[in-house]
Design a protein around this motif. Structure first.
Motif, mmCIF file in Angstrom:
data_model
loop_
_atom_site.group_PDB
_atom_site.id
_atom_site.type_symbol
_atom_site.label_atom_id
_atom_site.label_comp_id
_atom_site.label_asym_id
_atom_site.label_seq_id
_atom_site.Cartn_x
_atom_site.Cartn_y
_atom_site.Cartn_z
ATOM 1 N N ALA A 200 0.829 -1.209 0.000
ATOM 2 C CA ALA A 200 0.000 0.000 0.000
ATOM 3 C C ALA A 200 0.859 1.253 0.000
ATOM 4 C CB ALA A 200 -0.930 -0.009 1.211
ATOM 5 N N ARG A 201 1.956 1.223 0.749
ATOM 6 C CA ARG A 201 2.847 2.374 0.801
ATOM 7 C C ARG A 201 3.458 2.644 -0.576
ATOM 8 N NH1 ARG A 201 7.289 0.815 4.299
ATOM 9 N NH2 ARG A 201 5.615 0.639 5.833
ATOM 10 N N ARG A 202 3.858 1.571 -1.262
ATOM 11 C CA ARG A 202 4.499 1.733 -2.570
ATOM 12 C C ARG A 202 3.525 2.298 -3.603
ATOM 13 N NH1 ARG A 202 8.693 0.057 -5.894
ATOM 14 N NH2 ARG A 202 9.802 -0.882 -4.162
ATOM 15 N N LEU A 207 0.797 9.314 -5.199
ATOM 16 C CA LEU A 207 -0.569 9.806 -5.378
ATOM 17 C C LEU A 207 -0.849 10.933 -4.394
ATOM 18 C CD1 LEU A 207 -2.509 6.421 -5.756
ATOM 19 C CD2 LEU A 207 -1.486 7.848 -7.545
ATOM 20 N N ASP A 208 -1.667 11.875 -4.800
ATOM 21 C CA ASP A 208 -2.011 13.029 -3.973
ATOM 22 C C ASP A 208 -2.869 12.576 -2.790
ATOM 23 O OD1 ASP A 208 -2.760 15.398 -2.847
ATOM 24 O OD2 ASP A 208 -3.673 16.233 -4.660
ATOM 25 N N ALA A 209 -2.338 12.656 -1.588
ATOM 26 C CA ALA A 209 -3.049 12.195 -0.401
ATOM 27 C C ALA A 209 -4.243 13.073 -0.060
ATOM 28 C CB ALA A 209 -2.089 12.141 0.792
ATOM 29 N N ASP A 210 -4.303 14.272 -0.608
ATOM 30 C CA ASP A 210 -5.422 15.176 -0.321
ATOM 31 C C ASP A 210 -6.546 15.043 -1.347
ATOM 32 O OD1 ASP A 210 -4.227 16.313 1.954
ATOM 33 O OD2 ASP A 210 -3.041 17.664 0.708
ATOM 34 N N ALA A 211 -6.319 14.239 -2.387
ATOM 35 C CA ALA A 211 -7.336 14.089 -3.433
ATOM 36 C C ALA A 211 -8.352 13.014 -3.039
ATOM 37 C CB ALA A 211 -6.673 13.717 -4.753
ATOM 38 N N HIS A 212 -9.502 13.069 -3.681
ATOM 39 C CA HIS A 212 -10.539 12.057 -3.485
ATOM 40 C C HIS A 212 -10.325 10.953 -4.528
ATOM 41 C CE1 HIS A 212 -13.079 14.388 -0.658
ATOM 42 N NE2 HIS A 212 -12.529 15.427 -1.281
ATOM 43 N N GLY A 227 -7.909 -8.684 1.388
ATOM 44 C CA GLY A 227 -8.563 -7.542 0.749
ATOM 45 C C GLY A 227 -8.896 -6.454 1.751
ATOM 46 N N ASP A 228 -9.409 -6.857 2.911
ATOM 47 C CA ASP A 228 -9.751 -5.884 3.955
ATOM 48 C C ASP A 228 -8.506 -5.152 4.452
ATOM 49 O OD1 ASP A 228 -12.378 -6.721 3.768
ATOM 50 O OD2 ASP A 228 -12.273 -8.033 5.525
ATOM 51 N N ALA A 229 -7.424 -5.900 4.628
ATOM 52 C CA ALA A 229 -6.178 -5.292 5.116
ATOM 53 C C ALA A 229 -5.632 -4.298 4.101
ATOM 54 C CB ALA A 229 -5.139 -6.379 5.405
ATOM 55 N N LEU A 230 -5.709 -4.638 2.819
ATOM 56 C CA LEU A 230 -5.217 -3.720 1.793
ATOM 57 C C LEU A 230 -6.091 -2.469 1.734
ATOM 58 C CD1 LEU A 230 -3.364 -2.971 -0.504
ATOM 59 C CD2 LEU A 230 -4.763 -4.363 -2.037
ATOM 60 N N ALA A 231 -7.408 -2.643 1.814
ATOM 61 C CA ALA A 231 -8.313 -1.491 1.788
ATOM 62 C C ALA A 231 -8.013 -0.545 2.943
ATOM 63 C CB ALA A 231 -9.761 -1.963 1.847
ATOM 64 N N ALA A 232 -7.801 -1.100 4.128
ATOM 65 C CA ALA A 232 -7.508 -0.270 5.298
ATOM 66 C C ALA A 232 -6.173 0.450 5.134
ATOM 67 C CB ALA A 232 -7.489 -1.139 6.554
ATOM 68 N N ARG A 237 -3.411 5.866 4.016
ATOM 69 C CA ARG A 237 -2.502 6.760 3.297
ATOM 70 C C ARG A 237 -3.228 7.742 2.392
ATOM 71 N NH1 ARG A 237 -0.304 2.616 5.015
ATOM 72 N NH2 ARG A 237 1.896 2.584 5.636
ATOM 73 N N LEU A 238 -4.429 7.386 1.995
ATOM 74 C CA LEU A 238 -5.274 8.282 1.193
ATOM 75 C C LEU A 238 -6.578 8.466 1.959
ATOM 76 C CD1 LEU A 238 -4.745 6.629 -2.334
ATOM 77 C CD2 LEU A 238 -3.491 8.572 -1.372
ATOM 78 N N PRO A 239 -6.610 9.343 2.953
ATOM 79 C CA PRO A 239 -7.748 9.446 3.872
ATOM 80 C C PRO A 239 -9.085 9.731 3.188
ATOM 81 C CG PRO A 239 -5.855 10.675 4.704
ATOM 82 C CD PRO A 239 -5.519 10.282 3.302
#
Length: 275
Positions: A200-202, A207-212, A227-232, A237-239
């Motif tokens: 997920a970090r890579r 990517l712009d962390a402030d974008a939707h 899948g759940d772990a990756l989504a979280a 990182r992209l709130p």
């Protein structure tokens, strides 16, 4: 659920076992493929839909609808798009059909399909619809974490020596779709500690962390936890990101990428159709 909701029609790939041909996700799913592989079945491969498959679908849709948007696996990844083009040109509804190359596959391709279907359901049609989908395609970012290369070796897509080197050095490949429509290694993750977190970090670091963002995930058979772990991890990182859906891999993709693979595709939510 999405296919039913948006009235999407699918021409599936084929999974070949010996002399038998199975329609991906219809006659054979990834869990059945897993059972075959565990049983030692080695004569398994895939093939693109035939031109006849496309012609039948186009003839059916052409008699019921004014326009057909045919959204495909990238041309550099499969001969599927060329088969669709040939079938479209040879049929009775060529003027109704627009064939679109997504330059990717799996969840990335699905995002483009979803975009086209949502626009069509909102009343956009004609060349304007085609152009909107073509503009959307380059906004998609697709990535794959290939945990186990054994399936790719069995399918003949990967040289066994490459797997031996990766295993020896304990490297896990991260693949991505390039702007020119290829899938290549973006890099390798050493070891298996916190693998999903590092994946997920890579994929989010540029990517712009402030974008939707909106994203979707495909995982191996029964592996909802991955899948759940990756989504979280992505949302950490992209709130402002939103998970659209999560699903299991198809058998054809599982055969080439490996049953333990994790696939994720994202697009800026600003590219979403207006309400």
């Amino acid at each position: 659920e999405l296919v039913r909701e948006l009235s999407i029609h699918i021409v599936p790939l084929r999974v070949l076992t010996g002399e038998e041909s199975h329609l991906d996700k219809l006659a054979l799913d990834v869990r059945e493929l897993e059972e075959m592989l565990h049983a030692g079945e080695t004569s398994i491969g895939t093939s693109q839909p035939t031109q006849g498959d496309f012609r039948r679908m186009y003839e059916f849709l052409g008699t019921h609808f004014a326009q057909i948007i045919s959204v495909h696996i990238g041309e550099k990844l499969s001969g599927t798009l060329q088969g669709a083009l040939s079938a479209a040109e040879a049929g009775n509804h060529a003027e109704k059909i627009a064939v679109i190359d997504t330059g990717t596959t799996s969840i990335g391709q699905a995002l483009a399909v979803r975009r086209a279907a949502m626009l069509a359901n909102q009343g956009l049609h004609g060349e304007a619809l085609v152009q909107e989908v073509r503009l959307f395609v380059p906004t998609i970012r697709s990535f794959a974490l290939v945990n186990n290369l054994e399936t790719a070796v069995r399918s003949g897509r990967l040289n066994r020596n490459v797997k031996r080197i990766a295993d020896l050095l304990r490297l896990v490949p991260v693949l991505h779709s390039t702007p020119d429509g290829r899938i290549t290694a973006q890099g390798f993750l050493p070891g298996r500690h916190n693998l999903i977190e590092r994946f997920a970090r890579r994929i989010t670091r540029r990517l712009d962390a402030d974008a939707h963002w909106e994203f979707a995930i495909a995982h191996g058979p029964g592996d909802d936890a991955a899948g759940d772990a990756l989504a979280a991890a992505v949302k950490q990182r992209l709130p402002k990101a939103r998970l659209i859906w999560q699903t299991e891999l198809g058998a054809a993709l599982g055969l080439h990428a490996g049953l333990d693979s994790l696939i994720v595709a994202l697009h800026p939510a600003g590219a979403e159709p207006p309400a």
